[in-house]
Design a protein around this motif. Structure first.
Motif, PDB file in Angstrom:
ATOM      1  N   ARG A  72      -0.578  -8.548  -4.684  1.00  0.00           N
ATOM      2  CA  ARG A  72      -1.498  -7.416  -4.782  1.00  0.00           C
ATOM      3  C   ARG A  72      -2.599  -7.711  -5.791  1.00  0.00           C
ATOM      4  O   ARG A  72      -3.786  -7.478  -5.529  1.00  0.00           O
ATOM      5  CB  ARG A  72      -0.737  -6.155  -5.171  1.00  0.00           C
ATOM      6  CG  ARG A  72      -1.634  -4.916  -5.221  1.00  0.00           C
ATOM      7  CD  ARG A  72      -0.912  -3.711  -5.805  1.00  0.00           C
ATOM      8  NE  ARG A  72       0.201  -3.287  -4.958  1.00  0.00           N
ATOM      9  CZ  ARG A  72       1.476  -3.318  -5.321  1.00  0.00           C
ATOM     10  NH1 ARG A  72       1.812  -3.784  -6.533  1.00  0.00           N
ATOM     11  NH2 ARG A  72       2.419  -2.899  -4.510  1.00  0.00           N
ATOM     12  N   ARG A 128     -11.957   0.030  -2.790  1.00  0.00           N
ATOM     13  CA  ARG A 128     -10.714   0.093  -2.041  1.00  0.00           C
ATOM     14  C   ARG A 128     -10.569  -1.114  -1.127  1.00  0.00           C
ATOM     15  O   ARG A 128     -11.547  -1.635  -0.604  1.00  0.00           O
ATOM     16  CB  ARG A 128     -10.717   1.345  -1.165  1.00  0.00           C
ATOM     17  CG  ARG A 128      -9.923   2.502  -1.725  1.00  0.00           C
ATOM     18  CD  ARG A 128      -9.806   3.610  -0.714  1.00  0.00           C
ATOM     19  NE  ARG A 128      -8.665   4.447  -1.037  1.00  0.00           N
ATOM     20  CZ  ARG A 128      -8.130   5.315  -0.210  1.00  0.00           C
ATOM     21  NH1 ARG A 128      -8.602   5.451   0.987  1.00  0.00           N
ATOM     22  NH2 ARG A 128      -7.098   6.032  -0.579  1.00  0.00           N
ATOM     23  N   THR A 184       0.796  -1.234   0.000  1.00  0.00           N
ATOM     24  CA  THR A 184       0.000   0.000   0.000  1.00  0.00           C
ATOM     25  C   THR A 184       0.823   1.276   0.000  1.00  0.00           C
ATOM     26  O   THR A 184       0.290   2.353  -0.307  1.00  0.00           O
ATOM     27  CB  THR A 184      -0.906   0.032   1.251  1.00  0.00           C
ATOM     28  OG1 THR A 184      -0.085   0.133   2.428  1.00  0.00           O
ATOM     29  CG2 THR A 184      -1.762  -1.215   1.333  1.00  0.00           C
ATOM     30  N   ALA A 216      -4.142   0.643   6.683  1.00  0.00           N
ATOM     31  CA  ALA A 216      -3.652   1.139   5.398  1.00  0.00           C
ATOM     32  C   ALA A 216      -4.676   0.766   4.340  1.00  0.00           C
ATOM     33  O   ALA A 216      -5.510  -0.136   4.537  1.00  0.00           O
ATOM     34  CB  ALA A 216      -2.288   0.530   5.066  1.00  0.00           C
ATOM     35  N   PHE A 217      -4.608   1.445   3.192  1.00  0.00           N
ATOM     36  CA  PHE A 217      -5.607   1.230   2.152  1.00  0.00           C
ATOM     37  C   PHE A 217      -4.930   1.133   0.794  1.00  0.00           C
ATOM     38  O   PHE A 217      -3.917   1.791   0.535  1.00  0.00           O
ATOM     39  CB  PHE A 217      -6.638   2.360   2.159  1.00  0.00           C
ATOM     40  CG  PHE A 217      -7.423   2.419   3.434  1.00  0.00           C
ATOM     41  CD1 PHE A 217      -8.599   1.716   3.570  1.00  0.00           C
ATOM     42  CD2 PHE A 217      -6.953   3.154   4.512  1.00  0.00           C
ATOM     43  CE1 PHE A 217      -9.313   1.749   4.756  1.00  0.00           C
ATOM     44  CE2 PHE A 217      -7.650   3.199   5.703  1.00  0.00           C
ATOM     45  CZ  PHE A 217      -8.832   2.493   5.823  1.00  0.00           C
ATOM     46  N   LEU A 218      -5.495   0.268  -0.043  1.00  0.00           N
ATOM     47  CA  LEU A 218      -4.955   0.023  -1.370  1.00  0.00           C
ATOM     48  C   LEU A 218      -6.018   0.372  -2.401  1.00  0.00           C
ATOM     49  O   LEU A 218      -7.143  -0.147  -2.350  1.00  0.00           O
ATOM     50  CB  LEU A 218      -4.545  -1.446  -1.521  1.00  0.00           C
ATOM     51  CG  LEU A 218      -4.153  -1.923  -2.922  1.00  0.00           C
ATOM     52  CD1 LEU A 218      -2.911  -1.182  -3.404  1.00  0.00           C
ATOM     53  CD2 LEU A 218      -3.909  -3.432  -2.922  1.00  0.00           C
ATOM     54  N   ASP A 219      -5.668   1.249  -3.324  1.00  0.00           N
ATOM     55  CA  ASP A 219      -6.583   1.625  -4.406  1.00  0.00           C
ATOM     56  C   ASP A 219      -6.375   0.693  -5.588  1.00  0.00           C
ATOM     57  O   ASP A 219      -5.264   0.589  -6.119  1.00  0.00           O
ATOM     58  CB  ASP A 219      -6.337   3.063  -4.855  1.00  0.00           C
ATOM     59  CG  ASP A 219      -6.906   4.065  -3.868  1.00  0.00           C
ATOM     60  OD1 ASP A 219      -8.061   3.884  -3.459  1.00  0.00           O
ATOM     61  OD2 ASP A 219      -6.173   5.003  -3.496  1.00  0.00           O
TER      62      ASP A 219
END
Length: 664
Positions: A158, A52, A21, A43-46
């Protein structure tokens, strides 16, 4: 999708999350200094397409497993890490057990630090992992070999997680009220108090009001208004189940909120220190779980100590011990109240909080203290294992002899107010009692017929034993026939029988239609002489001796006639020998209801409004206590809002008939 990391301390959870991330979830100086996670990190993943992904990075230290659990209860997907140089370690096993007991069936395994070992060691570790997860929900989870610091395998992992997000079924929001388990609380300039956590159910919007649960002992829940929202780390006007949510609250101070509390919509506000659950004992346990075992109980983001009472098997069979790997019904008796709702995951750890024991799901947050192991109760718990609230309610109505408190049931199930009527949409046979905010109670069709039979049989017996009386007053009839039945259900049952012509209600008394007090010719003559005087007496009423004197009739004969008229409901005896006409009692009941302040009728207020003296006012209030307009609670006369006695039930000729009754 919310992804939760799990694994032994220093196996690379925080490093891998940062590689995925770009966010370092170790934010505290002590975490930086010691190189380990102490609190939950986020935490964040686009993704280029799709929603998200939120990551909950949990501590791996054995002393911080309670923190790991507070983050894991709301995750959709587990990311279990095993370091290639260490292999499977104690907290790896502990976290895997906790994930399994939480019922998290979707997951991925990351073999980390692969740049530190050779190919043969990697293969060996993969075999160890497969042996570890065999027989668990992660048995078929894919294994990705990664070296986060070097970037090896990170892209493939990912892309896999993004694909998992797209395949995740949407969270069901319709019909559920909003609930969020608070795992962090802090203050921000210009924003005020901020609470973060995973939304477990429903939707919330800016401007909504939420309650903080459970409240402090002896206090009502504090209320806060949603001033601002962040969902999945982005500003939002609405947030929903399955998202990481930060709520800015007006009306609540930071020091009033603690981790483990809940923010919930007012219609599902509740808390409990006793709940029934369906539980599975971890297969690795050496001994059975028996009643009286002290445990640590984890629900939402909360941890509380308590004891276990084993109730029986999921098939309704009674037993007193849960075997390793087995499932059963248990009651958890907690040492302090917590927020809990049906469907919430629950995990038990041993008394020293060193290992996971069992996990399962809350069935009934309003568990009974008595009759908890009966065949009847086990059948109710089986019904509560159904898939939806409507199915659970249908099963309960088929079992519960005393009916179901629908408001309490719906709150315990987390059902929103506007969805509660739909719980009974497919049920046209049960007896349903309406309430101010929708259906209030329901009694199954078979149970309704059974209680009608019991009530009528008890009334017939009363006539046999007391043939000279018209019948018991309605409160006494309930005590004789169904003392444990809820008042609202009893009222509805009596109205149902009266509408069907099975019983007659005269004044405050019930009787079979064929049974009645017959007036003789002498009674009829005396009644015609005393009734005008009684009607003119108004709120003061008339004494039997005065009525006899005015009528120039023997007092003994007048007393007998007055008693028969009272039994027929054509006048009312407030105290011995003091009689009132129905019109006066109706008006005094109206004044009593209008005098209620905060639910209580004060004698002084009623006295002033009625114009009665203090002694007579108290006598009238005590009469209303007896027949069910009011209820005596200590020194107070509490208004019974569920009683319609003396409301819109005037009949000509002085007879008082009621179509809705009091119950005690």
């Amino acid at each position: 999708m919310i992804v939760g990391t799990a694994g032994h301390i220093d196996h690379g959870k925080t490093t891998l999350v940062k590689a995925l991330t770009g966010v370092d979830t170790d934010r505290l100086p002590e975490e930086k200094r010691r190189g380990i996670s102490i609190t939950l990190g986020y935490a964040f993943l686009d993704a280029s397409e799709g929603p998200r992904i939120g990551f909950v990075d949990v501590p791996g230290h054995e002393r911080l497993v309670h923190t790991m659990l507070s983050g894991a209860t709301g995750i959709d997907h587990a990311l279990l890490l095993v370091a290639a140089d260490d292999g499977v370690m104690p907290q790896t096993r502990e976290h895997l057990a906790l994930l399994s007991l939480l019922g998290i069936a979707r997951g991925t395994i990351a073999l980390t630090k692969c740049d530190r070992v050779d190919i043969a060691t990697r293969a060996q570790r993969r075999e160890e992992i497969r042996a570890l997860v065999a027989g668990t929900p992660l048995a078929d989870a894919p294994v990705f070999e990664v070296a986060a610091t070097a970037g090896e395998g990170v892209r493939a992992l990912r892309e896999h997680l993004i694909a998992e997000t797209k395949a995740l079924p949407p969270h069901e929001v319709a019909g559920q009220a909003f609930r969020l388990a608070v795992d962090r609380v802090f203050s921000l300039p210009g924003v005020g108090t901020v609470c973060t956590g995973t939304a477990h159910a429903g939707e919330v919007a800016v401007g909504d009001e939420l309650l903080l649960l459970p409240p402090a002992p002896g206090q009502s829940p504090r209320r806060g208004r949603v001033r601002s929202l962040h969902a999945q780390n982005e500003p939002a006007e609405r947030a929903s189940a399955g998202q990481r949510v930060a709520i800015g609250l007006a009306g609540l101070e930071k020091d009033e909120v603690e981790r483990g509390q809940w923010l919930a919509a007012p219609e599902v506000a509740q808390w409990t220190d006793r709940l029934d659950a369906r539980l599975r004992l971890w297969s690795g346990e050496a001994r059975a779980l028996r009643g009286g075992t002290p445990v640590h109980v984890h629900v939402g983001a909360e941890q509380v100590t308590g004891t276990v009472a084993v109730l029986g098997g999921v098939d309704g069979e009674a037993f007193d011990a849960l075997r390793p790997g087995g499932e059963g019904f248990v009651q958890l008796v907690l040492h302090r109240p917590i927020g809990a709702w049906a469907g919430d995951r629950v995990v038990l750890r041993d008394a020293s909080a060193t290992r996971a024991l069992a996990g399962g799901v809350v069935l009934d947050p309003h568990a009974p203290a008595r009759y908890r192991r009966t065949t009847q109760r086990l059948a109710e718990l089986v019904a509560l294992t159904a898939d939806s609230p409507a199915q659970r309610l249908a099963g309960l109505l088929a079992q519960a002899p005393m009916g179901v408190d629908l408001a309490r049931f719906a709150a315990g199930q987390g059902v929103a107010s506007d969805a509660r009527a739909a719980l009974l949409a497919a049920d046209s046979a049960s007896m349903v009692v309406p309430g101010a905010d929708g259906p209030a109670w329901a009694l199954g069709a078979a149970q309704t017929a059974q209680w009608e039979g019991v009530a009528l049989a008890r009334l017939a017996r009363y006539h046999e034993e007391q043939p000279e009386e018209l019948g018991p007053d309605l409160a006494r009839w309930r005590r004789l026939a169904a003392p444990r039945m809820a008042e609202a259900l009893w009222q509805s049952l009596v109205r149902r029988m009266a509408s069907a012509g099975q019983v007659a209600i005269s004044g405050a008394s019930a009787h079979l239609p064929a049974h009645g007090i017959q007036l003789s010719a002498l009674d009829e003559r005396l009644a015609q002489k005393v009734m005008p005087r009684l009607l003119s007496a108004g709120f003061e009423g008339a004494w039997a001796r005065d009525l006899a004197k005015d009528a120039h009739e023997p007092e003994a004969l007048v007393r007998t006639t007055l008693a028969r008229l009272s039994q027929r409901g054509e006048l009312f005896q407030v105290v011995k020998d003091l009689y009132y006409a129905p019109t006066a009692i109706h008006e005094l009941a109206r004044i009593a209801r209008a005098s209620a302040l905060g639910g209580d009728v004060k004698a002084a207020v009623f006295r002033d409004r009625s114009g009665l003296g203090r002694k007579r006012a108290i006598q009238v209030l005590e009469f209303f206590d007896k027949v069910g307009v009011l209820r005596r609670v200590g020194d107070a006369h509490r208004l019974r809002t569920d009683s319609r006695l003396f409301i819109d039930d005037h009949e000509g000729g002085g007879a008082a008939r009621v179509d809705a009754v009091e119950t005690a």
